[in-house]
Write an enzyme that holds these catalytic residues in place. Structure first.
Site, PDB file in Angstrom:
ATOM      1  CB  ALA A 172       7.624   9.332   3.261  1.00 25.58           C
ATOM      2  CB  THR A 174       3.749   4.714   2.023  1.00 24.96           C
ATOM      3  OG1 THR A 174       4.064   6.052   1.611  1.00 24.96           O
ATOM      4  CG2 THR A 174       2.424   4.716   2.756  1.00 24.96           C
ATOM      5  CG  ASP A 175       8.745   6.916   0.361  1.00 27.95           C
ATOM      6  OD1 ASP A 175       7.778   6.655  -0.368  1.00 27.95           O
ATOM      7  OD2 ASP A 175       9.371   7.989   0.311  1.00 27.95           O
ATOM      8  CB  SER A 176       9.940   2.767   5.497  1.00 29.15           C
ATOM      9  OG  SER A 176      10.602   4.008   5.591  1.00 29.15           O
ATOM     10  N   PRO A 179       8.596  -1.336  -0.307  1.00 31.32           N
ATOM     11  CG  PRO A 179      10.654  -0.229  -0.363  1.00 31.32           C
ATOM     12  CD  PRO A 179       9.311  -0.182   0.287  1.00 31.32           C
TER      13      PRO A 179
END
Length: 417
Positions: A172, A174-176, A179
């Site tokens: 995924a 956008t998870d990476s 942040p």
């Protein structure tokens, strides 16, 4: 003498779960913040029971996935639907410099723990929320995970082969990336509070973090009304541009040629200097028109060389190229070893495992792992002693009313998405 870390002394009450929020607070923890995660058995963080697991056996402390995004933190388990749990968490908020939230909009408000509620307890609080679509708008209430955010951001539409459907991007996307947008905003908020003494609210949209990466495609549509779609491994402005099979089992090297100087150097490396003047390949436009033939010819050369040989030869000639590495390659990569990217720690259940460092280095302070990811229930008393709870409260915190209590590992199941 060991130097202080960049944000040492910053205290974070962490109500996040899944990936984006925990990754963000882990970056803060790596640089000196004290982070206390608030968890609950009434809705277990699904990452705790997501693989890979030690020996393939599921368990709340056996997930390498959870460990990889929660090192350097403390944890306590509370039930915020009970008065005693809410009492404890409000004291935690009063102790904190920052509150982190990744719940669906409206959830924290139900407990009086949204930004407006928290600032009544701690007026100078820095509070960040991260959700799929942000806190406001027609889609704000939609729950979901990284794959949904990445799809909504348009990134799947441009990933895949021209004759096939949109493809997922591994892990995924956008998870990476989310942040690091959040950390930038948090550092700005800390700097502002240092100057003004005032807190601030940060409303983060994971979808928008992905949309930013489609800037050229959005611009192309704006000026040309051309909708970007799938082109496989190719590039509209480079040729050759692809992932080429090399000597070995499932081994590849990527090569990109963007101008005539790189093309000439490329031809010398593969022993085909005559291609520089060949009408089919002499210009970038000609190479694009004959790209299928060109890729086939290149593969005939790369298949007789290891991907490392191809990369080294191309890079030496000034042609961009890189080995397609697998996890084993990454752990053995000499550049990553030189920079100390992976740090190996002994997890009490999983055993020795690598943890990612940060992609950046600060010249005056260094990321150092001070603690392992919190095992369920093991760091609750530690986090209390390190923060704000008196001896009397410590005796009450072990009282089950209002506080979560762990079940046997055999009873845990991953929650439904």
């Amino acid at each position: 003498m060991e130097r202080s870390k960049a944000i040492e002394g910053v205290k974070v009450a962490d109500f996040t779960w899944s990936v984006v929020g925990p990754l963000t607070t882990m970056v803060l923890a790596q640089h000196g913040a004290t982070v206390i995660r608030v968890e609950t058995h009434t809705r277990l963080d699904f990452v705790r029971v997501s693989g890979p697991f030690k020996d393939g056996i599921a368990g709340i402390d056996r997930s390498a996935f959870y460990a990889s995004v929660n090192a350097n933190k403390y944890s306590m388990s509370l039930d915020l639907n009970k008065p005693k749990g809410l009492e404890v968490v409000k004291r935690l908020v009063k102790w904190a410099d920052m509150v982190a939230d990744s719940m669906t909009p409206g959830k924290m408000k139900k407990w009086g723990l949204d930004y407006e509620g928290v600032r009544k307890i701690k007026p100078d609080i820095i509070y960040f929320s991260t959700t799929l679509h942000g806190q406001h708008g027609p889609y704000a209430g939609q729950p979901g995970y990284g794959p949904q955010a990445t799809a909504s951001a348009g990134l799947y539409e441009v990933t895949g082969w021209p004759d096939g459907p949109p493809n997922f991007i591994y892990c995924a996307y956008t998870d990476s990336i989310s942040p690091y947008y959040l950390v930038t905003a948090i550092v700005a908020a800390l700097a502002r509070r240092r100057k003004t003494g005032k807190g601030i609210y940060i409303d983060h949209s994971q979808v928008e973090a992905g949309v930013i990466h489609l800037g050229p495609a959005v611009l192309d549509y704006t000026v040309n009304e051309r909708i970007a779609s799938r082109i496989g491994n190719r590039d509209r402005y480079a040729a050759p541009h692809g992932c080429y099979p090399c000597l070995g089992d499932d081994r590849y090297c990527v090569i990109a040629v963007r101008n005539d100087a790189e093309w000439e150097a490329f031809c010398k490396v593969i022993g085909k200097p005559e291609w520089v003047k060949d009408p089919k390949f002499a210009t970038q436009m000609a190479r694009k028109e004959n790209e299928d033939e060109l890729d086939s010819l290149i593969q005939e050369w790369t298949k007789d060389h290891s991907p490392e040989e191809v990369m080294i030869a191309m890079q030496a000639a000034g042609v961009p190229a890189g080995v397609v590495q697998n996890p084993k390659d990454l752990l053995e990569d000499p550049q990553l070893k030189h920079r100390g990217h992976f740090q190996w720690l002994e997890h009490p259940v999983i055993g020795l495992m690598p943890y990612h460092g940060q992609a950046f280095r600060l010249s005056k302070t260094r990321v150092k792992w001070s603690s392992l990811p919190p095992a369920w229930g093991k760091t609750m008393s530690i986090s209390i002693r390190k923060s704000w709870v008196t001896r009397t409260m410590r005796s009450r915190i072990c009282w089950p009313r209002g506080l979560s209590r762990s079940k046997p590992a055999s009873q845990w199941r991953a929650p439904s998405r």
